[in-house]
Write a protein that holds these residues in place. Structure first.
Motif, PDB file in Angstrom:
ATOM      1  N   LYS A   1     -69.761   1.946 -60.711  1.00  0.00           N
ATOM      2  CA  LYS A   1     -71.062   2.496 -61.109  1.00  0.00           C
ATOM      3  C   LYS A   1     -72.070   2.608 -59.970  1.00  0.00           C
ATOM      4  N   ASP A   2     -72.220   1.574 -59.169  1.00  0.00           N
ATOM      5  CA  ASP A   2     -73.257   1.561 -58.142  1.00  0.00           C
ATOM      6  C   ASP A   2     -72.769   2.005 -56.770  1.00  0.00           C
ATOM      7  N   ASP A   3     -71.471   2.110 -56.579  1.00  0.00           N
ATOM      8  CA  ASP A   3     -70.915   2.317 -55.242  1.00  0.00           C
ATOM      9  C   ASP A   3     -70.313   3.694 -54.981  1.00  0.00           C
ATOM     10  N   VAL A   4     -70.104   4.475 -56.031  1.00  0.00           N
ATOM     11  CA  VAL A   4     -69.342   5.712 -55.898  1.00  0.00           C
ATOM     12  C   VAL A   4     -70.122   6.868 -56.527  1.00  0.00           C
ATOM     13  N   VAL A   5     -69.992   8.054 -55.907  1.00  0.00           N
ATOM     14  CA  VAL A   5     -70.614   9.264 -56.460  1.00  0.00           C
ATOM     15  C   VAL A   5     -69.549  10.341 -56.646  1.00  0.00           C
ATOM     16  N   TRP A   6     -69.836  11.254 -57.544  1.00  0.00           N
ATOM     17  CA  TRP A   6     -68.977  12.406 -57.827  1.00  0.00           C
ATOM     18  C   TRP A   6     -69.522  13.601 -57.053  1.00  0.00           C
ATOM     19  N   VAL A   7     -68.660  14.258 -56.291  1.00  0.00           N
ATOM     20  CA  VAL A   7     -69.037  15.469 -55.555  1.00  0.00           C
ATOM     21  C   VAL A   7     -68.483  16.648 -56.340  1.00  0.00           C
ATOM     22  N   ARG A   8     -69.355  17.261 -57.104  1.00  0.00           N
ATOM     23  CA  ARG A   8     -68.943  18.316 -58.035  1.00  0.00           C
ATOM     24  C   ARG A   8     -68.308  19.505 -57.313  1.00  0.00           C
ATOM     25  N   SER A   9     -68.868  19.908 -56.179  1.00  0.00           N
ATOM     26  CA  SER A   9     -68.362  21.096 -55.480  1.00  0.00           C
ATOM     27  C   SER A   9     -66.925  20.920 -54.989  1.00  0.00           C
ATOM     28  N   GLY A  10     -66.517  19.669 -54.741  1.00  0.00           N
ATOM     29  CA  GLY A  10     -65.169  19.410 -54.248  1.00  0.00           C
ATOM     30  C   GLY A  10     -64.269  18.728 -55.255  1.00  0.00           C
ATOM     31  N   PHE A  11     -64.829  18.384 -56.418  1.00  0.00           N
ATOM     32  CA  PHE A  11     -64.087  17.711 -57.486  1.00  0.00           C
ATOM     33  C   PHE A  11     -63.451  16.412 -56.997  1.00  0.00           C
ATOM     34  N   TYR A  12     -64.274  15.555 -56.364  1.00  0.00           N
ATOM     35  CA  TYR A  12     -63.784  14.256 -55.905  1.00  0.00           C
ATOM     36  C   TYR A  12     -64.886  13.204 -55.962  1.00  0.00           C
ATOM     37  N   TRP A  13     -64.439  11.951 -55.904  1.00  0.00           N
ATOM     38  CA  TRP A  13     -65.351  10.812 -55.823  1.00  0.00           C
ATOM     39  C   TRP A  13     -65.299  10.260 -54.414  1.00  0.00           C
ATOM     40  N   ARG A  14     -66.423   9.755 -53.931  1.00  0.00           N
ATOM     41  CA  ARG A  14     -66.495   9.106 -52.629  1.00  0.00           C
ATOM     42  C   ARG A  14     -67.510   7.977 -52.724  1.00  0.00           C
ATOM     43  N   TYR A  15     -67.486   7.115 -51.710  1.00  0.00           N
ATOM     44  CA  TYR A  15     -68.456   6.027 -51.684  1.00  0.00           C
ATOM     45  C   TYR A  15     -69.849   6.567 -51.416  1.00  0.00           C
ATOM     46  N   ARG A  16     -70.814   5.938 -52.027  1.00  0.00           N
ATOM     47  CA  ARG A  16     -72.221   6.291 -51.868  1.00  0.00           C
ATOM     48  C   ARG A  16     -72.668   6.035 -50.429  1.00  0.00           C
ATOM     49  N   VAL A  17     -73.518   6.927 -49.912  1.00  0.00           N
ATOM     50  CA  VAL A  17     -74.138   6.745 -48.604  1.00  0.00           C
ATOM     51  C   VAL A  17     -75.650   6.712 -48.795  1.00  0.00           C
TER      52      VAL A  17
END
Length: 88
Positions: A61-77
């Motif tokens: 929940k607090d550490d990862v974001v969804w990148v809609r344009s690429g259809f992937y999850w990555r760590y939050r920056v």
């Protein structure tokens, strides 16, 4: 497989590779012959079902974001705005 098992697999892949693509999870489930966690979206593509997404959200929940344009999850920056979605 249970939702938690798949969410844990997703988290391991994210930790190892820095991101996890929805298509990779879909492929994993198809190859594992466990398509019960997938649904068909309005465009006719197989995507992850809500119960699985909710389980992954619990873990990240607090550490990862969804990148809609690429259809992937990555760590939050630091540059990411609050919330689950990232720009890009």
């Amino acid at each position: 497989m249970e939702n938690n098992d798949i969410a844990q697999w997703m988290l391991k892949k994210l930790s190892k590779e820095g991101c996890v693509y929805q298509d990779d999870v879909v492929d994993y489930l198809i190859k594992s012959k466990d398509e019960s966690h997938l649904i068909e979206n309005a465009d006719g593509n197989q995507v992850l079902g809500r119960p699985l997404l909710n389980e992954f959200l619990k873990l990240t929940k607090d550490d990862v974001v969804w990148v809609r344009s690429g259809f992937y999850w990555r760590y939050r920056v630091a540059e990411d705005e609050p919330g689950r979605n990232a720009r890009g």
